[in-house]
Design an enzyme around this catalytic site. Structure first.
Site, short mmCIF file in Angstrom:
data_model
loop_
_atom_site.label_atom_id
_atom_site.label_comp_id
_atom_site.label_asym_id
_atom_site.label_seq_id
_atom_site.Cartn_x
_atom_site.Cartn_y
_atom_site.Cartn_z
N ASP A 131 31.76 -3.29 22.06
CA ASP A 131 30.65 -2.45 21.22
C ASP A 131 29.46 -3.07 21.07
OD1 ASP A 131 30.21 0.06 19.18
OD2 ASP A 131 31.14 -1.50 17.81
N ASP A 140 25.16 4.16 20.49
CA ASP A 140 23.34 4.33 19.71
C ASP A 140 22.49 4.74 20.65
OD1 ASP A 140 23.61 3.01 17.04
OD2 ASP A 140 22.83 1.11 18.14
N ARG A 195 25.24 6.28 23.85
CA ARG A 195 25.85 7.81 23.14
C ARG A 195 26.98 8.34 23.48
NH1 ARG A 195 22.36 8.94 18.38
NH2 ARG A 195 20.00 9.83 19.49
N LYS A 248 34.66 5.66 26.11
CA LYS A 248 35.15 3.99 25.98
C LYS A 248 36.15 3.64 27.09
CE LYS A 248 32.20 3.20 21.68
NZ LYS A 248 32.10 2.24 20.69
N ASN A 290 36.49 2.92 15.90
CA ASN A 290 35.64 4.07 17.19
C ASN A 290 35.81 3.25 18.79
OD1 ASN A 290 33.53 2.40 16.44
ND2 ASN A 290 33.00 3.83 17.23
#
Length: 1190
Positions: free
Chosen positions: A437, A743, A871, A877, A900
């Site tokens: 991440d 992001d 995004r 993920k 997340n």
């Protein structure tokens, strides 16, 4: 100073008739909601809580009490349940069957008691460990359950033990006390009904959070009277971030949400007391429902070990078949002599009733069958039962040293390395892919406000640091009597030009937008202001400002804290927050705003909005959110504002390219009709018990439209220390680092460049598709341009071998499935030698991961040196991790710090949680946890390498140690008419793997180091030894078995030939073989030890001494057949020379092979070890002249 603003004024006025009219409308809406909700409640079967009436609440005895139990066992269930869990291991069932067979008279090779000892020993050790751990849980549970809190009983609050608290009872919690169960707030010591809590015990977050009690309940006196009320809430669930309920109290209905409930384990802070009603108790509390451990993972090496165990089972079966077949042939050959043999005679030759009857003979067929089963009993340790307990102890020891590693201690968060899983230590030495991440993992997740775009103009280039909003000279000259001094806890950079704009006495659009911009930053959040009195730092300040207060902001999001602190630095200080209003100090004037409703940020809307009423009764909606969701809901541009949107978008692109996190800010006025429509929907949605979040999103859409764009913000999230160095070291180690972030693409690319994940000479492949066809086209074009060939997924005989030094892929035709495409990076004809970086967004992944494009993405992604996914949602993920995990044999590691990242962490082979700013959800779901990303370098390159090398050798050595013993017995049986008799005593056979040879194995598995940590960190490429499986592979296994075969032949035949002409008895030979095999396997181990320390010497040589001591004790017991044998043998020089000869001849081929291999074909590890030794010698020689000169 007075601001001219037609939308909002700062005059504090009373509630007008218009306000009263709106309140009446709100009351009518509440009645509509009540009727709607009654129908809903009947259909959805909610939990009914009658306030202060626990008997009626639990009249059907369906709710649990507040007693908790985290233990697994009770006194009664411990033995059966623990045995049931242990026998999930198939190997234990195998040894149980062996022990059961040995109890049958025809098969009793060992003593019946002795045969049970190995299994009982392993079971008892594991049971004692489990029992001790469970006893600690019982002790913790008992302490927790016997804590006390104030509970409303007979009209007054009295102390009551936690375990006796029931659902429906009213409890009172005082400051700094822990909440005993999940309670809905009814009242607090604060008149506004606000309470502050700390959820450190629940999610690890230290920031204070606000909880609210409705004013109608907060003003109620609960002591002395009868409280009537009903709460309808959802059934118990694990979601600690949502709570859906409503409450009927004094004929009124209120919606209850997550802001009205305090969960078990939280602590009350900055509040004298709170009163609440219990809605969930004991095992039904959200904290207890979330206490489940992370999913169990299995080591890759252990799965390989099972493959070799299967081969050992085949060897065992073959040996038993040879013995049984030999037995049959021998019996057939000597069938006429059986009556004269001592064991096989067919009949009794005695007088009496047994005369002529059969004696221990069942016919050739049954004798063959019994011989086969007896051989299994004799050769049982070919499958090493001790290996399982040894691996557990070794992993435990390895974990201890990882936890105690001071170089992986984070002083800032005061957190040590955590081992939450003991099953996969060695997997960290074979990691090929790291999925990370960005926010909070690569960055600090500590936000600093850097840039602002207001009314189409960029601010933030000319900044200086201030620690309070009123430091500017022109502001300080304002009326001191009207100014209260607010001092920020930390300094904030402000733009002087923007400060001047805010304090100019203008009424233009730019001034109004700037005012509303910072008003939105101060109001649209859930941040809590914490005020503390402090003295001014200078005499001048003390003269100007008598009342100085330090203000600190606590919030669930670091972004919100940064924005509110920035607003304060520019003169818009949030100073008070309650459930119904907020107070903002605007340049010394207090502005009180009524909060009519708040739509919190969620991942679907990607925005947050608040509806506020100004003192002049004007109502506005203030919104902030991601640019992807905000620009689509803006009002149509006019001639005056047509330049604002493109200018703001340009600024956002610039901020993102600098690595800043961006938000768009907008607002608009609400008409009375819009307000009434929204209030009606908001009341219905917020009191709904089903699909509340969906209904609230639909309600938010009513007002989150036609917004006036105010500007945008740029917040910096700085990199953690050591991130670039760590990524570069991992890359040199042959590990690919993929970043998966939510992001913006520009932000992620900028961070990628700053942390050296991306380099300027990399060729970036960007995949941003809005449809399946477009994604397919983009993937195909990229593959064609850079010469990436498709993987033949149907061919199961492809396997990639990674050459870490040359950075290319070798395709071998004799291995199993592959992981990457058959593309040699930079070596394809006609293609420039350029490193590739794939950048793909979440929208494209929607079409790729859910369609048949996965293989296309796999081919392209695995051909790139870097992959950057922007995004992406949490499940995406996990999907990316699964893409690699399901199509390759490579080991994957996922690292993150937030909720997340949980799905990604659980999907990967190894999951690492960061103890960061986003709570402990990632840590709770992880296998390992640490404080900083940079510790990953040491974790993998040092501890991962050591653990893999140790456990790999441990498994092979255990196979060898047991196999050489069994083969020695096998040769003996072949020479004794296949009779499955043994020259060794029963106790020697049992003690061999449990006592005689186990301790050195454990010590070496924990402490041995092939290289120092300095060398491993200095040369990251040494890590690739794990990728090549140098410490454990099929070739090593077969070489070990061949060596074992040779050693067992030497071990058996040297004593046999030495004492062939002597009168030595069989028990003396057995004693010699026992000592010789223990000496042999320990010297074998000593040859492979790389790092000798005191405890290694004690364990290795002490093991031989312990064997002698046990032999002396066993040979001193008169009832044993081997009585006094060791004393007679030890007197002879032949005995000692035989042991020496066995050791030399058995280990000579191994020694010669190691010398030749290390001389002519050394591995990277061996070269580095030699360099390390030479360096130490050079330093030692260099230090001698210094000592002599001194």
């Amino acid at each position: 100073m007075e601001l001219q603003n037609n939308c909002a004024t700062f005059e504090i006025s009373g509630v007008s008739s218009a306000v009263q009219e709106k309140l009446n409308k709100s009351q009518r809406i509440r009645h509509k909601s009540l009727q709607y909700e009654d129908n809903l409640s009947l259909e959805e079967n909610p939990r009914l809580i009658y306030i202060n009436d626990p008997r009626r609440t639990n009249d059907k005895y369906e709710f649990t009490g507040n007693e908790i139990r985290t233990s697994k066992y009770t006194v009664i269930t411990f033995l059966p349940k623990n045995l049931f869990i242990q026998f999930h291991r198939v190997a234990y069932l195998y040894f149980l069957a062996i022990a059961a067979l040995n109890q049958l008279p025809p098969l009793a090779v060992f003593g019946r008691t002795v045969s049970l000892f190995p299994l009982l020993f392993v079971l008892c050790v594991t049971a004692i460990k489990d029992g001790y751990e469970d006893w600690r849980r019982h002790r913790s549970d008992r302490k927790e359950n016997n804590r006390e809190s104030l509970v409303l009983q007979s009209g007054q609050f009295q102390m009551k033990k936690w375990k006796k608290i029931r659902v429906g009872e009213v409890v009172r919690i005082c400051a700094d006390e822990t909440i005993p169960c999940d309670i809905v707030l009814l009242g607090t010591s604060d008149l506004s009904g606000i309470a502050y809590i700390q959820t450190m015990n629940l999610d690890g977050e230290s920031n204070l959070k606000t909880r609210y009690a409705w004013q109608e309940t907060a003003s109620t006196n609960f002591e002395g009277g009868t409280t009537l009320g009903l709460i309808r809430c959802e059934q118990p669930n694990r979601n600690i971030y949502e709570f859906t309920a409503n409450m009927e109290f004094n004929r009124q209905r209120f919606s209850l949400s997550q802001s009205n409930i305090i969960l078990r384990g939280c602590q009350l802070k900055n509040t004298e007391w709170v009163i609440g009603v219990v809605v969930y108790a004991g095992q039904e509390t959200k904290a207890m429902l979330n206490s489940a451990a992370s999913p169990s993972k299995r080591s890759r090496l252990e799965s390989y070990m099972n493959r070799e165990t299967l081969w050992l089972s085949v060897f065992l079966f073959v040996m038993c078949a040879v013995v049984a077949l030999g037995m049959g042939l021998w019996l057939e050959r000597h069938k006429d002599e059986l009556d004269t043999l001592p064991f096989y005679r067919k009949r009794y030759f005695t007088h009496g009733r047994y005369n002529g009857k059969t004696y221990k003979y069942y016919g050739i067929a049954m004798e063959i069958f019994f011989s086969f089963l007896s051989s299994i009993i004799v050769f049982q340790i070919m499958i090493p039962i001790s290996l399982y307990i040894t691996m557990e102890l070794v992993r435990l020891g390895q974990s201890y040293f990882m936890i105690e590693d001071k170089q992986m201690y984070d002083s800032f968060t005061d957190s040590r390395f955590q081992c939450r899983s003991l099953n996969i230590n060695e997997d960290m030495g074979q990691i090929r892919y790291v999925f990370a991440d960005k926010t909070g993992t690569l960055t600090q997740n500590k936000m600093e406000f850097q840039r602002a775009s207001v009314h189409g103009k960029d601010y933030g280039s000319s900044v200086h640091i201030i620690d309070h909003p009123l430091q500017e000279a022109d502001i300080a000259a304002a009326s001191v009597s009207e100014i209260r001094r607010w001092k920020l806890k930390s300094g904030i950079s402000v733009d002087t030009e923007l400060v001047d704009l805010l304090h100019k006495d203008l009424a233009g659009d730019e001034r109004i937008d700037a005012h509303e911009f910072f008003l939105t930053l101060a109001a649209c959040n859930t941040v809590i202001p914490i005020l503390t009195h402090s003295s001014s730092s200078s005499c001048a300040e003390r003269e100007l400002h008598e009342d100085v207060e330090t203000i600190d902001y606590q919030g669930e999001s670091p972004d919100e804290q940064a924005l509110v602190a920035a607003a304060s630095a520019y003169g818009y200080t949030l100073m008070e927050r309650t459930s119904g209003h907020i107070a903002i100090d605007v340049n010394g004037k207090k502005l009180r705003l009524d909060v009519l409703g708040l739509h919190e940020f969620d991942s679907v809307r990607k925005k947050m909005s608040v509806v506020i009423r100004f003192p002049d009764n004007a109502v506005k909606v203030l919104v902030k959110g991601a640019d992807t969701s905000m620009f689509s809901i803006l009002a149509k541009e006019t001639e005056k504002t047509d330049y604002i949107k493109p200018a703001t978008q340009s600024h956002l692109t610039g901020y993102s390219s600098q690595g800043l996190r961006t938000l768009v800010v907008a607002a608009r006025d609400l008409t009375d009709a819009e307000l009434e429509e929204w209030q009606c929907s908001y009341e219905e949605a917020s009191t709904s018990l089903t699909e509340r979040s969906t209904k609230l999103r639909q309600t938010a859409a009513l007002i989150e439209c036609n917004l006036n764009l105010l500007g945008a913000t740029g917040i910096e999230d700085k990199l953690q220390d050591g991130v670039p160095d760590t990524i570069e070291s991992l890359r040199q180690a042959g590990i690919k680092v993929w970043v998966l972030t939510g992001d913006k693409q520009e932000t992620a690319i900028s961070i990628g460049l700053s942390c050296k994940l991306l380099t300027l000479n990399m060729q970036q492949i960007v995949i941003n598709g809005n449809s399946e066809d477009e994604c397919r086209t983009l993937l195909a074009a990229a593959k064609a341009k850079y010469g990436v060939k498709s993987t033949n997924c149907g061919n199961k005989n492809l396997k990639r071998k990674k050459n870490a030094e040359n950075d290319y892929l070798e395709i071998s035709g004799d291995s199993r499935t592959s992981n990457v495409s058959q593309w040699h990076a930079g070596k394809v004809a006609g293609v420039t030698s350029t490193a590739l970086a794939l950048i793909i967004d979440g929208n494209s992944l929607v079409y790729i991961l859910e369609k048949d494009l996965e293989s296309e993405l796999f081919d392209l992604a695995t051909s790139c040196r870097v992959v950057l996914c922007c995004r992406v949602a949490p499940l995406q993920k996990a999907g990316i991790v699964d893409l690699i995990k399901s199509r390759t044999d490579d080991m994957t590691l996922a690292i993150g710090d937030g909720a997340n990242d949980v799905s990604m962490i659980q999907m990967a082979d190894v999951g690492v949680g960061i103890c960061g700013q986003e709570g402990r959800q990632a840590v709770m779901a992880s296998d390992f946890a640490m404080g900083q990303f940079r510790f990953l370098k040491r974790l993998l390159l040092v501890h991962g390498h050591w653990n893999y090398q140790r456990v790999g050798y441990l498994v092979l050595y255990n196979f060898y140690r047991n196999a050489v013993f069994v083969l020695m017995l096998f040769w003996y049986i072949l020479c004794t008419a296949f009779s499955t008799t043994s020259a060794l005593t029963d106790w020697s056979s049992v003690f061999y793997s449990v006592i005689y040879t186990s301790i050195p194995t454990i010590v070496v598995g924990i402490l041995d180091k092939d290289l120092s940590h300095k060398t491993l960190l200095q040369y990251p490429k040494l890590y690739s030894a794990g990728h090549r499986q140098e410490s454990y592979n099929m070739q090593l296994f077969w070489m070990t078995m061949v060596d074992t075969l040779w050693q067992s032949l030497v071990l058996f035949y040297i004593p046999l030939f030495t004492y062939k002409e002597s009168s030595i008895d069989i028990w003396s030979m057995g004693s010699l073989w026992t000592i010789a095999v223990v000496v042999l396997v320990n010297i074998h181990l000593a040859m492979d030890i790389q790092r000798w320390v005191l405890i290694t010497h004690v364990a290795t040589w002490g093991s031989i001494m312990i064997t002698y001591v046990c032999m002396v004790i066993l040979d001193s017991i008169p009832i044993f057949p081997n009585y006094w044998t060791i004393y007679n043998l030890a007197k002879s020089a032949t005995y000692w020379l035989t042991i020496l000869l066995i050791t030399i001849l058995a280990l000579l081929p191994r020694f010669l092979f190691k010398v030749l291999h290390q001389t002519f074909w050394p591995s990277d590890i061996q070269i580095a070890r030699e360099a390390e030794i030479l360096r130490k010698r050079a330093n030692h020689l260099r230090s001698k002249p210094d000592q002599s000169s001194g």
